[in-house]
Design a protein around this motif. Sequence first.
Motif, short mmCIF file in Angstrom:
data_model
loop_
_atom_site.label_atom_id
_atom_site.label_comp_id
_atom_site.label_asym_id
_atom_site.label_seq_id
_atom_site.Cartn_x
_atom_site.Cartn_y
_atom_site.Cartn_z
N PRO A 174 -5.04 -8.86 7.99
CA PRO A 174 -4.32 -9.27 6.78
C PRO A 174 -3.91 -10.74 6.86
N TRP A 189 -8.66 -5.82 -6.64
CA TRP A 189 -7.60 -5.21 -5.84
C TRP A 189 -7.83 -5.47 -4.35
N ALA A 190 -9.09 -5.59 -3.94
CA ALA A 190 -9.39 -5.87 -2.53
C ALA A 190 -8.71 -7.16 -2.07
N ALA A 193 -5.16 -6.25 -1.42
CA ALA A 193 -5.10 -5.43 -0.21
C ALA A 193 -5.24 -6.26 1.06
N VAL A 215 2.93 -10.03 -3.40
CA VAL A 215 2.59 -8.66 -3.04
C VAL A 215 3.87 -7.88 -2.73
N HIS A 219 3.25 -2.54 -1.03
CA HIS A 219 1.82 -2.84 -1.14
C HIS A 219 1.15 -2.06 -2.28
N ARG A 220 1.91 -1.68 -3.29
CA ARG A 220 1.33 -0.92 -4.40
C ARG A 220 0.99 -1.80 -5.60
N PRO A 359 -3.89 -1.05 -8.16
CA PRO A 359 -5.21 -0.52 -7.81
C PRO A 359 -6.01 -0.02 -9.00
#
Length: 388
Positions: A174, A189-190, A193, A215, A219-220, A359
Amino acid sequence: MTSDLATLRARLDEAMAARGAWPGRAPWLREAVAALPRDLFAPDRLLRWDGQAYVPVDRQVDPDGWALQLYGEQDAAAVTQVTGGLPSSSLSAQGVVVDMLDSLLLEPGHRVWDIGTGQGWNAALAAWRAGPGRVVSTEVDEGLAAFARGRLAAAGLRVEVVVANATGTLPKAPVDRLIATYAVERVPWAWVAAVRPGGRLVVPWGRLGHVALDVADDHRQASGWIQGLAQFMADRTAGPAPAAGHAGYAAVRGTGPAEVKRVVERDLAPLADSWDLRFALRVAVPDAVVITGTDEDGVSAWTHDGDRSWAALSAGGDGTATMYQGGPRRIGDELMIAWAAWEALGRPDPYGYGMTVRPDGQFVWLGDPVNGPRWAAGGAVAAGGPAR
């Protein structure tokens, strides 16, 4: 030539200072640009629009013209590659690069994913701040990646440049910050993430402006405000964009008769000169391409969706326009409805808008991400409500 470049760099530096374009919260940016000037990352051949086509400006043949392409003005990109007659890579305008890196809130030690290496200048400035080995940059074009590696190494910077499609390749760990240098219609969304909770992304959206997304701790989702207006290169992996200008309109319009004709009680001049309106229309009708032209009767407009729907609005010279439409949707009516809605909301400027990415999709909101008006990716207005 070195002294001429130094003079032009200093002039641009002073012009940005006079306009207040050097951010007070990030004084490191002015130092980084001075230490790593744009010309260190420019190829010896740039391209200039002469009104009909892009023509080469070679450093050896026209050194002054080449230098002016880089330092003539703070808001102009320097085109470095043309594909199919259209720009496919550039050194972004100095003012835009500074604005985006300021929005990133970058600190020493941050791990950074730079998406769209190009010539490597953006990655270089990020590495100057974050530190050696803290920046990984991805570039889909092998030739550009090789060029950037050479220029970064010559500048003494340790940056990893990977040839990859950023929509399908992620860093190994990350990152704290992500910055993209080309525009996407939807933020993958990647990308969210790949950024740690509490991290930040700065991404050009829709080739018209860039957004800074924070973010969430769970992390949603990632959410944040529009930060600035500028036009960006499109994601070259997303398929061809609608043809620009009147050629694109003509391809959609075809030669058949209009299906609908009506008078619009509106002066179309703001379509040509109000970026606030153009941004609001971009939010509400995201697939509408709008072209304007002016004659003795005023501003006329042409719009299409890149598929089969089109509208032409012809100025009548009396503050009205006649609208002709065709295709399966009434895209001209959609724009007029969105225009009226923007006025009803108080004619907000782009900085009143923000974006939330989850997402399952993304939406743009005005004023408040929970209770304010919001527009789904397709342009439909959705009611406010709690984050899910």
